[in-house]
Each structure stands twice: as C-alpha cells, then as structure tokens.
Design a protein around this motif. Structure first.
Motif, PDB file in Angstrom:
ATOM      1  N   ARG A  14       0.834  -1.201   0.000  1.00  0.00           N
ATOM      2  CA  ARG A  14       0.000   0.000   0.000  1.00  0.00           C
ATOM      3  C   ARG A  14       0.866   1.247   0.000  1.00  0.00           C
ATOM      4  O   ARG A  14       0.563   2.219  -0.695  1.00  0.00           O
ATOM      5  CB  ARG A  14      -0.907   0.019   1.231  1.00  0.00           C
ATOM      6  CG  ARG A  14      -2.047  -0.941   1.167  1.00  0.00           C
ATOM      7  CD  ARG A  14      -2.891  -0.806   2.405  1.00  0.00           C
ATOM      8  NE  ARG A  14      -3.930  -1.801   2.438  1.00  0.00           N
ATOM      9  CZ  ARG A  14      -4.956  -1.765   3.280  1.00  0.00           C
ATOM     10  NH1 ARG A  14      -5.049  -0.782   4.146  1.00  0.00           N
ATOM     11  NH2 ARG A  14      -5.867  -2.706   3.257  1.00  0.00           N
ATOM     12  N   LEU A  15       1.934   1.230   0.793  1.00  0.00           N
ATOM     13  CA  LEU A  15       2.846   2.374   0.805  1.00  0.00           C
ATOM     14  C   LEU A  15       3.502   2.558  -0.561  1.00  0.00           C
ATOM     15  O   LEU A  15       3.655   3.686  -1.043  1.00  0.00           O
ATOM     16  CB  LEU A  15       3.916   2.213   1.880  1.00  0.00           C
ATOM     17  CG  LEU A  15       3.479   2.475   3.309  1.00  0.00           C
ATOM     18  CD1 LEU A  15       4.633   2.217   4.273  1.00  0.00           C
ATOM     19  CD2 LEU A  15       2.971   3.894   3.468  1.00  0.00           C
ATOM     20  N   ALA A  18       0.950   4.072  -2.824  1.00  0.00           N
ATOM     21  CA  ALA A  18       0.761   5.490  -2.518  1.00  0.00           C
ATOM     22  C   ALA A  18       1.916   6.311  -3.064  1.00  0.00           C
ATOM     23  O   ALA A  18       1.719   7.420  -3.585  1.00  0.00           O
ATOM     24  CB  ALA A  18       0.626   5.690  -1.013  1.00  0.00           C
ATOM     25  N   THR A  64      -0.346   8.617   3.639  1.00  0.00           N
ATOM     26  CA  THR A  64      -0.819   7.275   3.991  1.00  0.00           C
ATOM     27  C   THR A  64      -0.435   6.929   5.416  1.00  0.00           C
ATOM     28  O   THR A  64      -1.264   6.434   6.198  1.00  0.00           O
ATOM     29  CB  THR A  64      -0.262   6.231   3.004  1.00  0.00           C
ATOM     30  OG1 THR A  64      -0.704   6.563   1.687  1.00  0.00           O
ATOM     31  CG2 THR A  64      -0.729   4.832   3.360  1.00  0.00           C
ATOM     32  N   SER A  67      -2.576   8.891   7.764  1.00  0.00           N
ATOM     33  CA  SER A  67      -3.922   8.335   7.803  1.00  0.00           C
ATOM     34  C   SER A  67      -3.971   7.123   8.730  1.00  0.00           C
ATOM     35  O   SER A  67      -4.900   6.981   9.533  1.00  0.00           O
ATOM     36  CB  SER A  67      -4.358   7.947   6.395  1.00  0.00           C
ATOM     37  OG  SER A  67      -5.572   7.248   6.417  1.00  0.00           O
ATOM     38  N   TRP A  68      -2.978   6.263   8.640  1.00  0.00           N
ATOM     39  CA  TRP A  68      -2.931   5.095   9.516  1.00  0.00           C
ATOM     40  C   TRP A  68      -2.759   5.517  10.968  1.00  0.00           C
ATOM     41  O   TRP A  68      -3.386   4.971  11.860  1.00  0.00           O
ATOM     42  CB  TRP A  68      -1.806   4.161   9.111  1.00  0.00           C
ATOM     43  CG  TRP A  68      -2.043   3.450   7.812  1.00  0.00           C
ATOM     44  CD1 TRP A  68      -3.229   3.286   7.159  1.00  0.00           C
ATOM     45  CD2 TRP A  68      -1.062   2.812   7.004  1.00  0.00           C
ATOM     46  NE1 TRP A  68      -3.047   2.587   5.994  1.00  0.00           N
ATOM     47  CE2 TRP A  68      -1.727   2.278   5.875  1.00  0.00           C
ATOM     48  CE3 TRP A  68       0.309   2.639   7.115  1.00  0.00           C
ATOM     49  CZ2 TRP A  68      -1.069   1.582   4.883  1.00  0.00           C
ATOM     50  CZ3 TRP A  68       0.974   1.950   6.115  1.00  0.00           C
ATOM     51  CH2 TRP A  68       0.285   1.419   5.011  1.00  0.00           C
ATOM     52  N   TYR A  74      -1.811   1.002  11.820  1.00  0.00           N
ATOM     53  CA  TYR A  74      -2.078   0.170  10.649  1.00  0.00           C
ATOM     54  C   TYR A  74      -2.966  -1.031  10.992  1.00  0.00           C
ATOM     55  O   TYR A  74      -3.937  -1.319  10.297  1.00  0.00           O
ATOM     56  CB  TYR A  74      -0.763  -0.295  10.022  1.00  0.00           C
ATOM     57  CG  TYR A  74      -0.952  -1.281   8.898  1.00  0.00           C
ATOM     58  CD1 TYR A  74      -1.441  -0.858   7.671  1.00  0.00           C
ATOM     59  CD2 TYR A  74      -0.658  -2.630   9.066  1.00  0.00           C
ATOM     60  CE1 TYR A  74      -1.632  -1.746   6.631  1.00  0.00           C
ATOM     61  CE2 TYR A  74      -0.840  -3.528   8.029  1.00  0.00           C
ATOM     62  CZ  TYR A  74      -1.328  -3.091   6.823  1.00  0.00           C
ATOM     63  OH  TYR A  74      -1.516  -3.976   5.798  1.00  0.00           O
TER      64      TYR A  74
END
Length: 175
Positions: A14-15, A18, A64, A67-68, A74
C-alpha cells in the motif's frame, strides 16, 4: 514506526502504491504547470518532472502513514476494513472502540463523492486545454483524474456505505 505499528506485506505494498500514485500525480502536476509557460520538452520533463515525482511520492507515503496513525495504527485500520468487508464487528470488541471507528469510516462517503465530482470537473478542464498542453499531457491527466473518480465512486463510497450498514447493525455474535 511511531504510531503506525508493524506493517505486513500488504501494508508495504500500500505504501508503494501510494508512492507511485503520488509520483505520477506530482510529475504530471508540475509538468502541467510548467507547460503552461513553456513548451514541454524532454529536458523540461526531466528537470521539472523528476523532482515533482519525488515530492509527490513523499507526499503520498507521508499522507498514507498519517492516515494510519490517525486511524489508530495500521493494524487497527486493517481491522476496521475487515469488519466492513465481513459485514460485522466481533462480539469481543467494545462499543467504545468500534462505534467511533466505523463512524469515521462511514463519514468518508462525502469525500468519495467529492472525488467523483472533482474528477469529472478536472477531466473536462484537461480536455478543454488539450490544444495548449498537447495530447500526451492531456491523456495522462485524464487517466489520473479518471482513476481518482473511479476510486471515489467504486471504492470509497461503497466502503463508507458498508461501514454505515455495519454501524447500524451493531455487533453480531459468532456462533
């Protein structure tokens, strides 16, 4: 990482995603702005586009991670996503934990629709400026805005609605 917790392979991917999306957006944005003042050349793409891509990648990864962190880490964010996907909250999760988390997820529906509306608006603007920016920049912009709009309409909005449904339903017992 501070406030994030331990990342699994999916979190690292995901990172990476992003970062790649941020790099694409950053490069296109600075090239678009620069091409408004001077014709787009290969040299200009490298001199302006590469730093824009690096800055965009950093912004994508940092937002990201933020957001986590704001979502409780996470692991907590993944748990909420699992609850939404499963359509239920495990019975051992206290209401003071799951209610605010699902409410925050449900409140993202407006952001999803905003992405759809803005993407539509910016696609029209990109198309209207196709003579000024040329076909490559125009189509890259349209692809980026289309991706943003599709993400908002096909991912963000349905997930928010699913979270609202789980929130309405409450805790279910497995058994």
């Amino acid at each position: 990482m501070d406030g994030i917790g331990i990342l699994d392979e999916a979190g690292r991917l995901r990172l990476l995603g992003a970062g790649v999306a941020g790099a694409a957006f950053g490069a296109v944005l600075v090239v678009l702005v620069a091409s408004s003042f001077t014709p787009a050349t290969t040299g200009m793409l490298v001199v302006v586009g590469v730093p824009g891509a690096i800055a965009g990648a950093v912004v994508g990864v940092v937002t990201t991670l933020r957001s986590w962190r704001l979502g409780g880490g996470y692991e907590r964010v993944v748990s909420v996503e699992r609850w939404v996907a499963d359509g239920r909250v495990p019975a051992d999760v206290p209401a003071e934990v799951w209610v605010p988390l699902l409410q925050a997820r449900a409140d993202r529906e407006g952001a999803g629709w905003t992405k759809v509306v803005l993407a539509t608006f910016w696609i029209a603007i990109a198309w209207s400026m196709r003579e000024q920016h040329g076909p490559v920049v125009t189509w890259v912009l349209i692809a980026l805005w289309t991706g943003l709009g599709l993400w908002g309409g096909l991912v963000s909005v349905p997930r928010a609605r699913a979270a609202r449904t789980v929130l309405r339903r409450g805790v279910t017992t497995v058994g």
